[in-house]
Design an enzyme around this catalytic site. Structure first.
Site, PDB file in Angstrom:
ATOM      1  N   PRO A  90       0.823  -1.214   0.000  1.00 32.98           N
ATOM      2  CA  PRO A  90       0.000   0.000   0.000  1.00 32.98           C
ATOM      3  C   PRO A  90       0.856   1.263   0.000  1.00 32.98           C
ATOM      4  O   PRO A  90       1.892   1.323   0.660  1.00 32.98           O
ATOM      5  CB  PRO A  90      -0.794  -0.120   1.301  1.00 32.98           C
ATOM      6  CG  PRO A  90      -0.888  -1.590   1.532  1.00 32.98           C
ATOM      7  CD  PRO A  90       0.417  -2.159   1.032  1.00 32.98           C
ATOM      8  N   CYS A  91       0.420   2.269  -0.766  1.00 35.39           N
ATOM      9  CA  CYS A  91       1.259   3.446  -1.019  1.00 35.39           C
ATOM     10  C   CYS A  91       0.792   4.694  -0.291  1.00 35.39           C
ATOM     11  O   CYS A  91       1.114   5.800  -0.694  1.00 35.39           O
ATOM     12  CB  CYS A  91       1.318   3.725  -2.522  1.00 35.39           C
ATOM     13  SG  CYS A  91      -0.308   4.007  -3.266  1.00 35.39           S
ATOM     14  N   GLN A  92       0.028   4.571   0.804  1.00 37.09           N
ATOM     15  CA  GLN A  92      -0.477   5.743   1.497  1.00 37.09           C
ATOM     16  C   GLN A  92       0.607   6.739   1.921  1.00 37.09           C
ATOM     17  O   GLN A  92       0.383   7.949   1.877  1.00 37.09           O
ATOM     18  CB  GLN A  92      -1.281   5.337   2.738  1.00 37.09           C
ATOM     19  CG  GLN A  92      -2.699   4.891   2.434  1.00 37.09           C
ATOM     20  CD  GLN A  92      -2.770   3.447   1.971  1.00 37.09           C
ATOM     21  OE1 GLN A  92      -1.736   2.811   1.781  1.00 37.09           O
ATOM     22  NE2 GLN A  92      -3.958   2.929   1.791  1.00 37.09           N
ATOM     23  N   PRO A  93       1.818   6.285   2.332  1.00 38.77           N
ATOM     24  CA  PRO A  93       2.820   7.269   2.729  1.00 38.77           C
ATOM     25  C   PRO A  93       3.199   8.248   1.630  1.00 38.77           C
ATOM     26  O   PRO A  93       3.666   9.342   1.906  1.00 38.77           O
ATOM     27  CB  PRO A  93       4.026   6.393   3.110  1.00 38.77           C
ATOM     28  CG  PRO A  93       3.420   5.105   3.508  1.00 38.77           C
ATOM     29  CD  PRO A  93       2.249   4.916   2.593  1.00 38.77           C
ATOM     30  N   PHE A  94       3.007   7.861   0.355  1.00 33.75           N
ATOM     31  CA  PHE A  94       3.395   8.721  -0.752  1.00 33.75           C
ATOM     32  C   PHE A  94       2.203   9.284  -1.505  1.00 33.75           C
ATOM     33  O   PHE A  94       2.335   9.785  -2.609  1.00 33.75           O
ATOM     34  CB  PHE A  94       4.304   7.954  -1.714  1.00 33.75           C
ATOM     35  CG  PHE A  94       5.506   7.377  -1.025  1.00 33.75           C
ATOM     36  CD1 PHE A  94       6.215   8.126  -0.106  1.00 33.75           C
ATOM     37  CD2 PHE A  94       5.896   6.080  -1.270  1.00 33.75           C
ATOM     38  CE1 PHE A  94       7.322   7.592   0.542  1.00 33.75           C
ATOM     39  CE2 PHE A  94       6.999   5.541  -0.624  1.00 33.75           C
ATOM     40  CZ  PHE A  94       7.716   6.301   0.286  1.00 33.75           C
TER      41      PHE A  94
END
Length: 355
Positions: A90-94
């Site tokens: 999952p790419c939530q940090p970016f």
């Protein structure tokens, strides 16, 4: 209506795969279509179990990948001549949607990507495939991930999905790694002409905002307020809210900061690829998600088809209520099926070079 191209790969290569962060099965379904046997998928979200198992002959393991033990998935990787560990953390940090208050240390020490790398080192599969947001390449966590692949030949690039038959202006980072060698370890473009919105969804029945197609519960469009109905009727394909009469413009649009967001409240264009499908793709005000000619946002089924899921892909059991936020999240977070298919074809071609 868009039909995925099924390419017949003449090979006796057998590859068994486990799909980490599998979600509803976009990457898995593509790998299977491309000729790879996916034995299992791992994801923390229980809502993914039904679509993953219903559409793919694979087992769903409900587990946090950061807590997953290598021993839990090792048997699934030993069922064929070659093994593949694949996934999209999952790419939530970016995400570009919520940058305020972000913990910079969390960005540089991205735990799920590190968990992926740790499992690779423990399991030592023959092949590795990772798909993610392009921004990942600019962060230390990605460089650390690549460096951790000791004994592997690696290739990675930020690819334009429209070159592979995906009807979106979507760019994704794809990494391939192999213990066999480097020959043929890359994605080659498969389409010289982009697949368009018309190619993909024009054949679906016409529906109104707030309406659901009686033959397909997923062909369901969110309702619009009276004001937003007037706004979409004033919108043209490829245009912006700047084309509206002043009385329809939102207060935020009239501020200096609002002028930098021309892509919200937009209609798609029939004869071009659609925008990147996001978790909010069902909302007219969340991007360029207006239908090219009908006065509504795209339906959940249309969003899934733009993600190259087959038109008959099942997301919920029959009779289950459809919730836009949940379905939008599952569809928007998925790896496009076609990209998984291209990855499979590239890996099989690569393995054939060493047979």
């Amino acid at each position: 209506m868009n039909q995925l191209v099924q390419i017949d790969i003449q090979t006796d290569v057998k590859i068994s795969a486990v799909d980490l962060f599998c979600g509803v099965g976009g990457l898995t379904h593509g790998l299977v279509r491309g000729g790879i046997q996916v034995a299992a998928g791992v994801d923390l979200d229980p809502n993914s179990r039904f679509p993953f198992e219903e559409n793919n002959a694979a087992q769903f393991i409900e587990r946090d990948v950061s807590l997953l033990q290598a021993s839990e998935i090792r048997p699934y990787l030993s069922q064929s001549d070659f093994s593949l560990l694949a996934g999209c953390a999952p790419c939530q940090p970016f995400s570009t949607y919520s940058r305020s208050g972000r913990n910079s240390q969390y960005e540089t020490q991205w735990p799920l990507a590190l968990a992926f790398g740790s499992l690779v080192n423990k399991l030592k599969p023959d092949l590795v495939a990772m798909e993610n947001v392009p921004q990942l390449a600019d962060h230390n966590v990605f460089q650390d991930f690549v460096k951790s692949l000791k004994g592997y030949h690696t290739w990675w690039a930020v690819v334009d999905c429209s070159l592979y038959g995906i009807p979106q202006t979507r760019k994704r980072l794809v990494l391939l790694a192999s213990r066999l060698g480097s020959v043929g370890l890359k994605l080659e473009p498969t389409h010289s002409k982009a697949v368009t919105v018309r190619d993909t969804i024009a054949g679906l029945p016409s529906i109104r905002a707030g309406e659901k197609d009686s033959s397909d519960a997923m062909h369901y469009a969110s309702s619009l307020s009276e004001l937003n109905l007037r706004r979409i009727e004033a919108s043209t394909p490829g245009g912006t809210w700047r084309d509206w009469p002043e009385e329809l413009q939102a207060a935020c649009h009239k501020k200096a900061t609002g002028a930098t967001y021309p892509s919200v409240y937009g209609r798609m264009e029939w004869d071009k690829p659609g925008p990147t499908i996001t978790t909010q793709c069902f909302g007219f005000g969340n991007g360029r998600f207006g239908h090219p000619e009908q006065s509504r946002a795209i339906s959940l089924r249309e969003a899934a088809m733009l993600q190259t899921f087959p038109a008959n892909y099942k997301f919920v059991p029959s009779g289950t209520p459809i919730r836009f936020n949940k379905m939008g999240r599952l569809i928007g977070n998925a790896v496009p099926v076609r990209l998984g298919e291209v990855i499979a074809q590239a890996l099989i071609s690569h393995v054939n070079n060493y047979r």
